[in-house]
Motif scaffolding. Structure first.
Motif, PDB file in Angstrom:
ATOM      1  N   ARG A 138      -9.525  10.171   0.065  1.00 38.24           N
ATOM      2  CA  ARG A 138      -8.899  10.994   1.316  1.00 38.24           C
ATOM      3  C   ARG A 138      -7.364  10.949   1.307  1.00 38.24           C
ATOM      4  NH1 ARG A 138      -7.053   7.787   4.982  1.00 38.24           N
ATOM      5  NH2 ARG A 138      -7.625   5.621   5.208  1.00 38.24           N
ATOM      6  N   PRO A 139      -6.891  12.115   1.886  1.00 39.68           N
ATOM      7  CA  PRO A 139      -5.462  12.055   2.111  1.00 39.68           C
ATOM      8  C   PRO A 139      -4.962  10.794   2.860  1.00 39.68           C
ATOM      9  CG  PRO A 139      -6.570  14.115   2.622  1.00 39.68           C
ATOM     10  CD  PRO A 139      -7.506  13.194   2.518  1.00 39.68           C
ATOM     11  N   LEU A 140      -3.747  10.600   2.485  1.00 41.39           N
ATOM     12  CA  LEU A 140      -3.161   9.351   3.337  1.00 41.39           C
ATOM     13  C   LEU A 140      -2.549   9.775   4.787  1.00 41.39           C
ATOM     14  CD1 LEU A 140      -1.264   7.346   0.467  1.00 41.39           C
ATOM     15  CD2 LEU A 140      -3.711   6.970   1.445  1.00 41.39           C
ATOM     16  N   THR A 141      -2.725   9.034   5.504  1.00 42.88           N
ATOM     17  CA  THR A 141      -2.252   9.180   6.902  1.00 42.88           C
ATOM     18  C   THR A 141      -0.758   8.526   7.218  1.00 42.88           C
ATOM     19  OG1 THR A 141      -3.483   7.430   7.901  1.00 42.88           O
ATOM     20  CG2 THR A 141      -4.643   9.347   7.969  1.00 42.88           C
ATOM     21  N   ALA A 142      -0.317   8.753   8.492  1.00 39.52           N
ATOM     22  CA  ALA A 142       1.111   7.821   8.654  1.00 39.52           C
ATOM     23  C   ALA A 142       0.731   6.505   8.905  1.00 39.52           C
ATOM     24  CB  ALA A 142       1.692   8.405   9.782  1.00 39.52           C
ATOM     25  N   ALA A 143      -0.387   6.077   9.450  1.00 43.88           N
ATOM     26  CA  ALA A 143      -0.582   4.874   9.647  1.00 43.88           C
ATOM     27  C   ALA A 143      -1.104   4.092   8.349  1.00 43.88           C
ATOM     28  CB  ALA A 143      -2.013   4.802  10.501  1.00 43.88           C
ATOM     29  N   ASP A 144      -1.608   4.910   7.137  1.00 46.59           N
ATOM     30  CA  ASP A 144      -1.786   4.247   5.908  1.00 46.59           C
ATOM     31  C   ASP A 144      -0.671   3.898   5.438  1.00 46.59           C
ATOM     32  OD1 ASP A 144      -4.624   4.467   5.929  1.00 46.59           O
ATOM     33  OD2 ASP A 144      -4.615   6.577   5.114  1.00 46.59           O
ATOM     34  N   GLU A 145       0.456   4.577   5.330  1.00 50.89           N
ATOM     35  CA  GLU A 145       1.794   4.466   4.843  1.00 50.89           C
ATOM     36  C   GLU A 145       2.639   3.245   5.446  1.00 50.89           C
ATOM     37  OE1 GLU A 145       4.184   7.860   4.207  1.00 50.89           O
ATOM     38  OE2 GLU A 145       2.672   9.004   3.365  1.00 50.89           O
ATOM     39  N   VAL A 146       2.329   3.075   6.737  1.00 55.63           N
ATOM     40  CA  VAL A 146       2.781   1.925   7.576  1.00 55.63           C
ATOM     41  C   VAL A 146       2.158   0.432   7.004  1.00 55.63           C
ATOM     42  CG1 VAL A 146       2.973   0.711   9.733  1.00 55.63           C
ATOM     43  CG2 VAL A 146       3.687   3.214   9.417  1.00 55.63           C
ATOM     44  N   TRP A 147       0.622   0.739   7.071  1.00 52.08           N
ATOM     45  CA  TRP A 147      -0.249  -0.482   6.733  1.00 52.08           C
ATOM     46  C   TRP A 147      -0.031  -0.799   5.350  1.00 52.08           C
ATOM     47  CZ3 TRP A 147      -4.758  -0.960   3.736  1.00 52.08           C
ATOM     48  CH2 TRP A 147      -5.511  -2.156   3.678  1.00 52.08           C
ATOM     49  N   MET A 148       0.259  -0.009   4.533  1.00 53.32           N
ATOM     50  CA  MET A 148       0.197  -0.124   3.101  1.00 53.32           C
ATOM     51  C   MET A 148       1.711  -0.433   2.420  1.00 53.32           C
ATOM     52  SD  MET A 148      -2.596   2.256   1.575  1.00 53.32           S
ATOM     53  CE  MET A 148      -2.747   1.772  -0.182  1.00 53.32           C
ATOM     54  N   ASN A 149       2.693  -0.293   3.479  1.00 55.30           N
ATOM     55  CA  ASN A 149       4.037  -0.293   3.052  1.00 55.30           C
ATOM     56  C   ASN A 149       4.382   0.657   2.113  1.00 55.30           C
ATOM     57  OD1 ASN A 149       6.703  -1.386   3.666  1.00 55.30           O
ATOM     58  ND2 ASN A 149       6.408  -2.948   2.235  1.00 55.30           N
ATOM     59  N   ILE A 150       4.117   1.888   2.218  1.00 56.01           N
ATOM     60  CA  ILE A 150       4.543   2.796   1.404  1.00 56.01           C
ATOM     61  C   ILE A 150       5.813   3.414   1.821  1.00 56.01           C
ATOM     62  CG2 ILE A 150       3.800   5.095   0.221  1.00 56.01           C
ATOM     63  CD1 ILE A 150       0.945   4.174   0.768  1.00 56.01           C
ATOM     64  N   ARG A 151       6.757   3.232   1.089  1.00 55.44           N
ATOM     65  CA  ARG A 151       8.086   3.772   1.130  1.00 55.44           C
ATOM     66  C   ARG A 151       8.776   3.628  -0.045  1.00 55.44           C
ATOM     67  NH1 ARG A 151      11.503  -0.698   0.797  1.00 55.44           N
ATOM     68  NH2 ARG A 151      10.943  -2.664   1.653  1.00 55.44           N
ATOM     69  N   PRO A 152      10.144   4.177  -0.007  1.00 61.36           N
ATOM     70  CA  PRO A 152      11.139   4.311  -1.254  1.00 61.36           C
ATOM     71  C   PRO A 152      11.366   2.634  -1.370  1.00 61.36           C
ATOM     72  CG  PRO A 152      11.741   5.687   0.357  1.00 61.36           C
ATOM     73  CD  PRO A 152      10.774   5.137   0.962  1.00 61.36           C
ATOM     74  N   TYR A 153      11.868   2.606  -2.619  1.00 63.31           N
ATOM     75  CA  TYR A 153      12.173   1.241  -2.987  1.00 63.31           C
ATOM     76  C   TYR A 153      13.226   1.252  -4.152  1.00 63.31           C
ATOM     77  CZ  TYR A 153       8.602   1.563  -6.501  1.00 63.31           C
ATOM     78  OH  TYR A 153       7.760   2.128  -7.322  1.00 63.31           O
TER      79      TYR A 153
END
Length: 481
Positions: A138-153
Protein backbone atom coordinates in the motif's frame (compact mmCIF):
# COMPACT_ATOMS: atom_id res chain seq x y z
CA UNK A 1 33.20 -1.75 -24.95
CA UNK A 2 34.16 -0.48 -21.51
CA UNK A 3 32.20 -1.76 -18.54
CA UNK A 4 30.34 0.47 -16.09
CA UNK A 5 33.25 0.01 -13.67
CA UNK A 6 35.78 1.62 -16.04
CA UNK A 7 37.37 4.61 -14.23
CA UNK A 8 37.59 8.00 -15.94
CA UNK A 9 40.94 9.43 -17.03
CA UNK A 10 40.79 12.16 -14.38
CA UNK A 11 40.17 9.51 -11.74
CA UNK A 12 43.18 7.48 -12.93
CA UNK A 13 45.32 10.60 -12.65
CA UNK A 14 44.20 11.15 -9.06
CA UNK A 15 44.39 7.46 -8.16
CA UNK A 16 48.13 7.44 -8.80
CA UNK A 17 48.49 10.11 -6.11
CA UNK A 18 46.11 8.40 -3.67
CA UNK A 19 48.08 5.15 -3.37
CA UNK A 20 50.91 6.34 -1.11
CA UNK A 21 48.74 8.33 1.36
CA UNK A 22 46.40 5.32 1.56
CA UNK A 23 49.27 2.95 2.32
CA UNK A 24 50.68 5.27 5.01
CA UNK A 25 47.26 5.56 6.65
CA UNK A 26 47.20 1.74 6.77
CA UNK A 27 50.29 1.73 9.00
CA UNK A 28 53.12 -0.76 9.20
CA UNK A 29 51.16 -3.80 7.99
CA UNK A 30 49.91 -2.02 4.87
CA UNK A 31 53.39 -0.72 4.01
CA UNK A 32 54.78 -4.24 4.38
CA UNK A 33 52.03 -5.49 2.09
CA UNK A 34 53.14 -3.00 -0.58
CA UNK A 35 56.51 -4.80 -0.71
CA UNK A 36 58.98 -3.50 -3.27
CA UNK A 37 56.68 -0.61 -4.21
CA UNK A 38 58.02 1.41 -1.27
CA UNK A 39 60.82 -0.82 0.07
CA UNK A 40 63.41 -1.41 -2.70
CA UNK A 41 65.08 -4.80 -3.01
CA UNK A 42 68.73 -4.32 -3.83
CA UNK A 43 70.26 -6.07 -6.88
CA UNK A 44 72.38 -8.54 -4.91
CA UNK A 45 69.87 -9.02 -2.08
CA UNK A 46 68.39 -12.50 -1.81
CA UNK A 47 64.59 -12.67 -1.66
CA UNK A 48 64.65 -14.51 1.67
CA UNK A 49 66.87 -11.84 3.22
CA UNK A 50 64.73 -9.07 1.70
CA UNK A 51 61.50 -10.57 3.06
CA UNK A 52 63.04 -10.83 6.51
CA UNK A 53 64.11 -7.18 6.34
CA UNK A 54 60.67 -6.12 5.07
CA UNK A 55 58.79 -8.02 7.78
CA UNK A 56 60.99 -6.51 10.50
CA UNK A 57 60.50 -2.93 9.27
CA UNK A 58 58.33 -0.62 11.39
CA UNK A 59 56.72 2.54 10.03
CA UNK A 60 57.38 5.89 11.68
CA UNK A 61 53.76 7.13 11.64
CA UNK A 62 54.43 10.82 10.92
CA UNK A 63 51.87 11.14 8.12
CA UNK A 64 49.01 9.34 9.84
CA UNK A 65 49.59 11.23 13.10
CA UNK A 66 49.57 14.53 11.19
CA UNK A 67 46.24 13.66 9.55
CA UNK A 68 44.75 12.54 12.87
CA UNK A 69 45.94 15.63 14.73
CA UNK A 70 44.89 18.13 12.04
CA UNK A 71 41.48 16.57 11.48
CA UNK A 72 40.78 16.51 15.24
CA UNK A 73 41.74 20.10 16.09
CA UNK A 74 38.56 21.88 14.85
CA UNK A 75 36.33 19.37 16.65
CA UNK A 76 37.52 19.84 20.21
CA UNK A 77 34.10 21.48 20.53
CA UNK A 78 31.03 20.00 18.78
CA UNK A 79 29.70 21.29 15.47
CA UNK A 80 26.59 23.39 16.00
CA UNK A 81 23.77 24.90 13.95
CA UNK A 82 21.59 27.96 14.59
CA UNK A 83 19.87 27.87 17.98
CA UNK A 84 16.50 28.57 16.36
CA UNK A 85 16.85 25.96 13.61
CA UNK A 86 13.99 23.86 14.99
CA UNK A 87 13.54 20.40 16.47
CA UNK A 88 13.71 18.56 13.15
CA UNK A 89 17.15 19.97 12.29
CA UNK A 90 18.38 19.41 15.86
CA UNK A 91 17.46 15.74 15.51
CA UNK A 92 19.05 15.54 12.07
CA UNK A 93 22.48 16.80 13.21
CA UNK A 94 22.37 14.20 15.98
CA UNK A 95 22.10 11.42 13.36
CA UNK A 96 23.02 12.60 9.87
CA UNK A 97 23.42 9.20 8.19
CA UNK A 98 20.68 7.08 9.79
CA UNK A 99 23.47 5.15 11.53
CA UNK A 100 23.63 7.27 14.71
CA UNK A 101 26.53 9.38 13.45
CA UNK A 102 26.47 12.93 14.79
CA UNK A 103 27.35 15.84 12.53
CA UNK A 104 30.58 16.45 14.48
CA UNK A 105 31.87 12.93 13.78
CA UNK A 106 30.73 13.05 10.15
CA UNK A 107 32.40 16.44 9.60
CA UNK A 108 35.68 15.19 11.05
CA UNK A 109 35.64 12.32 8.55
CA UNK A 110 35.06 14.82 5.76
CA UNK A 111 38.01 16.93 6.88
CA UNK A 112 40.23 13.85 7.06
CA UNK A 113 39.32 13.00 3.44
CA UNK A 114 40.14 16.58 2.43
CA UNK A 115 43.57 16.31 4.05
CA UNK A 116 44.33 12.86 2.61
CA UNK A 117 42.88 13.17 -0.91
CA UNK A 118 42.42 16.91 -1.44
CA UNK A 119 38.62 16.68 -1.52
CA UNK A 120 35.64 15.01 0.16
CA UNK A 121 32.16 14.05 -1.04
CA UNK A 122 28.75 14.11 0.62
CA UNK A 123 25.92 12.33 -1.18
CA UNK A 124 22.46 13.26 0.13
CA UNK A 125 20.22 10.24 -0.45
CA UNK A 126 16.62 9.33 0.38
CA UNK A 127 15.17 5.87 1.12
CA UNK A 128 13.48 4.15 -1.81
CA UNK A 129 9.88 4.68 -0.72
CA UNK A 130 8.51 2.99 -3.85
CA UNK A 131 10.07 -0.36 -2.95
CA UNK A 132 9.05 0.02 0.70
CA UNK A 133 5.44 0.70 -0.35
CA UNK A 134 5.56 -2.31 -2.68
CA UNK A 135 6.72 -4.53 0.18
CA UNK A 136 3.91 -3.25 2.41
CA UNK A 137 1.30 -3.56 -0.34
CA UNK A 138 0.00 0.00 0.00
CA UNK A 139 1.11 3.63 -0.33
CA UNK A 140 3.07 5.03 2.58
CA UNK A 141 1.41 7.54 4.86
CA UNK A 142 2.99 10.43 6.76
CA UNK A 143 2.67 8.35 9.91
CA UNK A 144 4.60 5.51 8.20
CA UNK A 145 7.44 7.86 7.33
CA UNK A 146 7.67 9.13 10.91
CA UNK A 147 7.47 5.64 12.41
CA UNK A 148 10.01 4.19 9.96
CA UNK A 149 12.24 7.30 10.16
CA UNK A 150 12.09 7.79 6.40
CA UNK A 151 13.99 10.99 5.69
CA UNK A 152 17.01 12.30 3.76
CA UNK A 153 20.44 11.32 5.03
CA UNK A 154 24.14 11.98 4.39
CA UNK A 155 26.44 9.39 2.83
CA UNK A 156 30.21 9.82 2.98
CA UNK A 157 31.59 8.91 -0.46
CA UNK A 158 35.31 8.25 -0.39
CA UNK A 159 37.22 10.00 -3.20
CA UNK A 160 38.56 6.51 -4.03
CA UNK A 161 35.00 5.29 -4.67
CA UNK A 162 33.85 8.03 -7.10
CA UNK A 163 35.36 6.46 -10.21
CA UNK A 164 33.64 8.44 -12.98
CA UNK A 165 31.45 11.45 -13.73
CA UNK A 166 29.95 13.51 -16.55
CA UNK A 167 28.89 17.15 -16.52
CA UNK A 168 27.32 19.83 -18.71
CA UNK A 169 27.01 23.59 -18.52
CA UNK A 170 23.41 24.27 -17.59
CA UNK A 171 22.48 27.89 -17.09
CA UNK A 172 26.17 28.78 -17.17
CA UNK A 173 26.93 26.43 -14.25
CA UNK A 174 28.97 23.22 -14.51
CA UNK A 175 26.36 20.64 -13.50
CA UNK A 176 26.69 16.93 -12.85
CA UNK A 177 24.71 14.70 -15.22
CA UNK A 178 26.16 11.34 -14.15
CA UNK A 179 28.32 9.86 -11.40
CA UNK A 180 29.50 6.28 -10.83
CA UNK A 181 30.31 5.04 -7.34
CA UNK A 182 32.20 1.77 -6.78
CA UNK A 183 31.22 -0.14 -3.64
CA UNK A 184 32.63 -3.34 -2.14
CA UNK A 185 30.69 -5.27 0.50
CA UNK A 186 31.29 -8.57 2.28
CA UNK A 187 28.32 -10.93 2.20
CA UNK A 188 27.63 -14.53 3.11
CA UNK A 189 27.65 -16.97 0.21
CA UNK A 190 24.13 -18.11 -0.56
CA UNK A 191 23.51 -21.65 0.68
CA UNK A 192 26.57 -21.65 2.92
CA UNK A 193 26.64 -21.20 6.68
CA UNK A 194 29.80 -19.18 7.27
CA UNK A 195 31.58 -18.67 3.96
CA UNK A 196 31.86 -15.05 2.88
CA UNK A 197 32.61 -13.33 -0.42
CA UNK A 198 33.36 -9.80 -1.58
CA UNK A 199 30.67 -8.30 -3.80
CA UNK A 200 31.45 -5.39 -6.12
CA UNK A 201 28.69 -2.98 -7.18
CA UNK A 202 28.59 0.25 -9.14
CA UNK A 203 25.85 2.77 -8.38
CA UNK A 204 25.17 4.98 -11.39
CA UNK A 205 23.34 8.22 -10.67
CA UNK A 206 21.78 10.37 -13.39
CA UNK A 207 19.31 13.21 -13.09
CA UNK A 208 16.52 10.75 -13.90
CA UNK A 209 17.37 7.47 -12.16
CA UNK A 210 19.69 5.51 -9.91
CA UNK A 211 20.88 2.14 -11.26
CA UNK A 212 22.92 -0.47 -9.41
CA UNK A 213 25.15 -2.88 -11.32
CA UNK A 214 26.71 -6.00 -9.81
CA UNK A 215 29.82 -7.86 -10.92
CA UNK A 216 28.98 -11.47 -11.76
CA UNK A 217 31.97 -12.97 -9.92
CA UNK A 218 35.54 -12.26 -8.91
CA UNK A 219 36.75 -14.29 -11.89
CA UNK A 220 34.52 -12.51 -14.40
CA UNK A 221 34.69 -8.97 -15.82
CA UNK A 222 31.00 -8.97 -16.72
CA UNK A 223 28.52 -6.69 -14.94
CA UNK A 224 24.74 -6.96 -14.86
CA UNK A 225 22.01 -4.57 -13.80
CA UNK A 226 20.75 -5.52 -10.34
CA UNK A 227 18.32 -2.76 -9.44
CA UNK A 228 16.95 0.57 -10.65
CA UNK A 229 14.84 3.34 -9.14
CA UNK A 230 13.70 6.80 -10.15
CA UNK A 231 15.63 9.87 -9.03
CA UNK A 232 12.65 11.98 -8.03
CA UNK A 233 14.88 14.89 -7.02
CA UNK A 234 15.71 15.56 -10.67
CA UNK A 235 19.37 16.32 -9.98
CA UNK A 236 22.44 14.62 -8.51
CA UNK A 237 22.69 15.56 -4.81
CA UNK A 238 26.48 15.33 -4.52
CA UNK A 239 28.52 17.93 -2.63
CA UNK A 240 32.28 18.09 -3.26
CA UNK A 241 34.46 20.04 -0.83
CA UNK A 242 37.97 20.85 -2.07
CA UNK A 243 41.21 21.39 -0.18
CA UNK A 244 43.50 21.29 -3.24
CA UNK A 245 41.33 21.62 -6.34
CA UNK A 246 42.84 20.86 -9.75
CA UNK A 247 39.64 20.86 -11.81
CA UNK A 248 36.00 19.83 -11.73
CA UNK A 249 35.83 16.95 -9.18
CA UNK A 250 39.61 16.69 -9.45
CA UNK A 251 42.02 17.30 -6.55
CA UNK A 252 45.47 16.32 -5.32
CA UNK A 253 46.54 15.44 -1.75
CA UNK A 254 47.57 18.68 0.02
CA UNK A 255 50.11 16.87 2.24
CA UNK A 256 51.74 14.92 -0.60
CA UNK A 257 55.19 16.23 0.30
CA UNK A 258 54.89 14.90 3.84
CA UNK A 259 53.76 11.53 2.50
CA UNK A 260 56.82 11.33 0.24
CA UNK A 261 59.16 12.12 3.15
CA UNK A 262 57.46 9.49 5.30
CA UNK A 263 57.93 6.89 2.56
CA UNK A 264 61.60 7.87 2.32
CA UNK A 265 61.94 7.42 6.09
CA UNK A 266 60.35 3.95 5.75
CA UNK A 267 63.17 2.52 3.66
CA UNK A 268 65.96 4.62 5.20
CA UNK A 269 65.02 3.30 8.65
CA UNK A 270 65.21 -0.26 7.31
CA UNK A 271 68.68 0.42 5.91
CA UNK A 272 69.74 1.94 9.24
CA UNK A 273 68.49 -1.10 11.13
CA UNK A 274 70.60 -3.31 8.89
CA UNK A 275 73.69 -1.16 9.41
CA UNK A 276 73.25 -1.18 13.18
CA UNK A 277 72.76 -4.97 13.21
CA UNK A 278 76.10 -5.41 11.48
CA UNK A 279 77.82 -2.78 13.62
CA UNK A 280 76.71 -4.39 16.88
CA UNK A 281 78.25 -7.78 16.05
CA UNK A 282 82.08 -7.99 16.04
CA UNK A 283 83.72 -10.25 13.47
CA UNK A 284 86.65 -12.66 13.97
CA UNK A 285 89.59 -12.53 11.55
CA UNK A 286 91.55 -15.81 11.26
CA UNK A 287 95.00 -15.88 9.62
CA UNK A 288 96.97 -19.04 8.96
CA UNK A 289 94.03 -21.45 9.46
CA UNK A 290 93.15 -24.00 6.78
CA UNK A 291 89.56 -25.07 6.06
CA UNK A 292 89.79 -28.17 8.29
CA UNK A 293 91.00 -26.10 11.24
CA UNK A 294 88.21 -23.58 10.75
CA UNK A 295 85.58 -26.32 10.54
CA UNK A 296 86.70 -27.74 13.88
CA UNK A 297 86.52 -24.41 15.73
CA UNK A 298 83.65 -24.02 18.19
CA UNK A 299 83.17 -20.32 18.98
CA UNK A 300 81.57 -19.30 22.27
CA UNK A 301 82.28 -18.40 25.90
CA UNK A 302 84.75 -20.62 27.75
CA UNK A 303 86.02 -22.06 24.45
CA UNK A 304 89.75 -22.47 23.73
CA UNK A 305 91.25 -23.28 20.37
CA UNK A 306 94.68 -23.06 18.77
CA UNK A 307 96.73 -23.73 15.66
CA UNK A 308 100.19 -25.24 15.14
CA UNK A 309 101.12 -22.83 12.33
CA UNK A 310 103.54 -20.16 13.60
CA UNK A 311 102.05 -17.45 11.37
CA UNK A 312 98.46 -18.02 12.55
CA UNK A 313 96.62 -15.21 14.28
CA UNK A 314 93.09 -14.29 15.44
CA UNK A 315 91.79 -10.73 15.69
CA UNK A 316 88.45 -9.12 16.53
CA UNK A 317 87.23 -6.68 13.88
CA UNK A 318 84.72 -4.02 14.85
CA UNK A 319 83.26 -1.18 12.80
CA UNK A 320 84.09 2.39 13.76
CA UNK A 321 80.40 3.32 14.05
CA UNK A 322 80.68 6.33 11.73
CA UNK A 323 78.10 4.91 9.31
CA UNK A 324 75.72 4.39 12.22
CA UNK A 325 76.10 8.00 13.35
CA UNK A 326 75.65 9.37 9.84
CA UNK A 327 72.50 7.29 9.34
CA UNK A 328 71.05 8.35 12.68
CA UNK A 329 71.70 12.00 11.90
CA UNK A 330 70.04 11.67 8.49
CA UNK A 331 66.96 10.03 10.01
CA UNK A 332 66.81 12.61 12.79
CA UNK A 333 67.00 15.39 10.22
CA UNK A 334 64.26 13.77 8.16
CA UNK A 335 62.00 13.46 11.20
CA UNK A 336 62.47 17.17 11.91
CA UNK A 337 61.50 17.98 8.33
CA UNK A 338 58.34 15.91 8.71
CA UNK A 339 57.47 17.60 11.99
CA UNK A 340 57.89 21.00 10.35
CA UNK A 341 55.76 20.04 7.34
CA UNK A 342 53.02 18.64 9.56
CA UNK A 343 52.84 22.05 11.26
CA UNK A 344 52.57 24.12 8.07
CA UNK A 345 48.76 23.83 7.68
CA UNK A 346 48.46 25.42 11.15
CA UNK A 347 50.56 28.52 10.51
CA UNK A 348 48.58 31.69 9.94
CA UNK A 349 50.14 33.54 7.04
CA UNK A 350 49.23 36.02 4.30
CA UNK A 351 49.37 35.19 0.63
CA UNK A 352 47.57 31.84 0.64
CA UNK A 353 45.13 31.88 -2.28
CA UNK A 354 42.68 29.57 -0.55
CA UNK A 355 42.90 31.45 2.71
CA UNK A 356 42.44 34.82 1.02
CA UNK A 357 39.41 33.69 -0.95
CA UNK A 358 37.67 32.14 2.03
CA UNK A 359 38.49 34.77 4.63
CA UNK A 360 37.50 38.03 2.97
CA UNK A 361 35.22 38.77 5.90
CA UNK A 362 37.67 37.60 8.53
CA UNK A 363 40.00 40.62 8.17
CA UNK A 364 42.95 38.57 9.41
CA UNK A 365 45.50 36.06 8.25
CA UNK A 366 44.32 32.48 8.57
CA UNK A 367 45.96 29.09 8.29
CA UNK A 368 45.32 26.54 5.57
CA UNK A 369 43.51 24.36 8.09
CA UNK A 370 41.21 27.22 9.05
CA UNK A 371 40.43 27.85 5.38
CA UNK A 372 39.62 24.14 4.93
CA UNK A 373 37.19 24.41 7.85
CA UNK A 374 35.49 27.42 6.26
CA UNK A 375 35.07 25.44 3.06
CA UNK A 376 33.78 22.47 5.06
CA UNK A 377 31.15 24.66 6.73
CA UNK A 378 29.95 25.84 3.33
CA UNK A 379 29.91 22.31 1.94
CA UNK A 380 27.91 20.87 4.83
CA UNK A 381 25.36 23.68 4.53
CA UNK A 382 25.07 22.89 0.81
CA UNK A 383 24.36 19.30 1.86
CA UNK A 384 21.63 20.57 4.20
CA UNK A 385 20.21 22.39 1.20
CA UNK A 386 19.80 19.07 -0.63
CA UNK A 387 18.13 17.69 2.50
CA UNK A 388 15.65 20.55 2.27
CA UNK A 389 15.03 19.84 -1.42
CA UNK A 390 14.23 16.19 -0.63
CA UNK A 391 11.68 17.52 1.88
CA UNK A 392 10.23 19.99 -0.66
CA UNK A 393 11.50 22.93 1.39
CA UNK A 394 13.49 26.06 0.50
CA UNK A 395 17.22 25.15 0.35
CA UNK A 396 18.15 28.76 1.19
CA UNK A 397 16.37 28.54 4.52
CA UNK A 398 18.56 25.84 6.06
CA UNK A 399 20.47 26.67 9.26
CA UNK A 400 24.05 27.89 9.31
CA UNK A 401 26.78 25.44 10.34
CA UNK A 402 29.35 26.49 12.93
CA UNK A 403 32.70 24.70 13.30
CA UNK A 404 35.48 25.90 15.57
CA UNK A 405 37.89 27.73 13.26
CA UNK A 406 40.44 28.83 15.84
CA UNK A 407 42.86 26.12 14.79
CA UNK A 408 45.85 28.11 13.62
CA UNK A 409 49.14 29.15 15.12
CA UNK A 410 50.71 32.56 14.81
CA UNK A 411 54.26 33.02 13.57
CA UNK A 412 55.40 33.52 17.18
CA UNK A 413 53.89 30.13 18.09
CA UNK A 414 55.74 28.56 15.18
CA UNK A 415 59.05 30.07 16.34
CA UNK A 416 58.47 28.82 19.88
CA UNK A 417 57.77 25.31 18.61
CA UNK A 418 60.93 25.41 16.47
CA UNK A 419 62.97 26.40 19.53
CA UNK A 420 61.36 23.60 21.54
CA UNK A 421 62.27 21.09 18.81
CA UNK A 422 65.88 22.31 18.86
CA UNK A 423 66.05 22.15 22.66
CA UNK A 424 64.73 18.59 22.58
CA UNK A 425 67.20 17.58 19.84
CA UNK A 426 70.10 19.02 21.85
CA UNK A 427 68.95 17.32 25.05
CA UNK A 428 68.21 20.61 26.85
CA UNK A 429 64.70 19.33 27.66
CA UNK A 430 63.48 15.76 27.96
CA UNK A 431 60.76 14.07 25.93
CA UNK A 432 58.10 14.53 28.61
CA UNK A 433 58.60 18.31 28.73
CA UNK A 434 58.64 18.54 24.94
CA UNK A 435 55.35 16.65 24.60
CA UNK A 436 53.72 18.66 27.38
CA UNK A 437 54.50 21.93 25.58
CA UNK A 438 53.12 20.58 22.29
CA UNK A 439 49.96 19.34 23.99
CA UNK A 440 49.48 22.71 25.73
CA UNK A 441 49.43 24.35 22.29
CA UNK A 442 46.65 22.04 21.13
CA UNK A 443 48.77 19.84 18.85
CA UNK A 444 47.57 16.68 20.58
CA UNK A 445 44.13 15.68 21.78
CA UNK A 446 43.18 16.19 25.42
CA UNK A 447 42.88 12.40 25.75
CA UNK A 448 46.58 11.87 25.10
CA UNK A 449 48.37 10.40 28.13
CA UNK A 450 51.93 11.70 27.96
CA UNK A 451 53.21 9.28 30.61
CA UNK A 452 51.98 6.33 28.56
CA UNK A 453 53.58 7.72 25.38
CA UNK A 454 56.93 8.20 27.12
CA UNK A 455 56.73 4.70 28.58
CA UNK A 456 55.75 3.07 25.27
CA UNK A 457 58.43 4.72 23.17
CA UNK A 458 61.12 4.11 25.82
CA UNK A 459 63.33 6.86 24.50
CA UNK A 460 66.46 7.29 26.58
CA UNK A 461 67.48 10.84 27.33
CA UNK A 462 70.80 11.79 25.83
CA UNK A 463 70.55 9.24 23.01
CA UNK A 464 70.28 11.93 20.37
CA UNK A 465 73.32 12.70 18.22
CA UNK A 466 75.14 15.95 18.90
CA UNK A 467 74.05 17.94 15.88
CA UNK A 468 76.86 20.47 16.42
CA UNK A 469 79.42 17.84 15.39
CA UNK A 470 78.09 17.74 11.86
CA UNK A 471 79.17 20.80 9.95
CA UNK A 472 78.13 21.79 6.41
CA UNK A 473 81.07 19.94 4.92
CA UNK A 474 80.75 16.78 6.98
CA UNK A 475 79.81 13.41 5.45
CA UNK A 476 76.61 13.42 7.49
CA UNK A 477 75.52 16.76 6.12
CA UNK A 478 76.13 15.74 2.51
CA UNK A 479 74.40 12.39 3.08
CA UNK A 480 71.24 13.99 4.47
CA UNK A 481 70.64 16.26 1.49
Amino acid sequence: MAEVSAPSLDYKDMQARFVLPDALMGGTLEMRKQGTTYMPQYPAEETTRYNRRLNNAVLYDAYRKAIDNLSARPFRTPVTIDDDAGDWWDEFVGDVDLANTALTTFARRQLADMLIYGKSHILVDYPDTASIAEERGRPLTAADEVWMNIRPYFVNISPKALIGWKSERIGGVETLTEIRILEETTEYVKGENWEEETIERVHRWTREEVTTFRKDSAESDAWREEYSRSNTLGLIPLVTIYANRQGFLKAWPPLEGLANLNQKHWWMQSDQDGIETVARVPMLFFRGFDSEDLAAIDIGPYKVFGNRANESDIKVVETSGKAVEVGRFALNNLEKQMQSMSMEPLIRKPGSVTATETALEEARNISDLESFVLLLETGIREGLGYVALWRNEDPLGVPLVNINKDSGLGLSDARELEELRLDYALGVIDQRTYLEHRKARGLYSEDMNIEEVVSDTQIEEGAEIDVTSFGPGSPAASNSQ
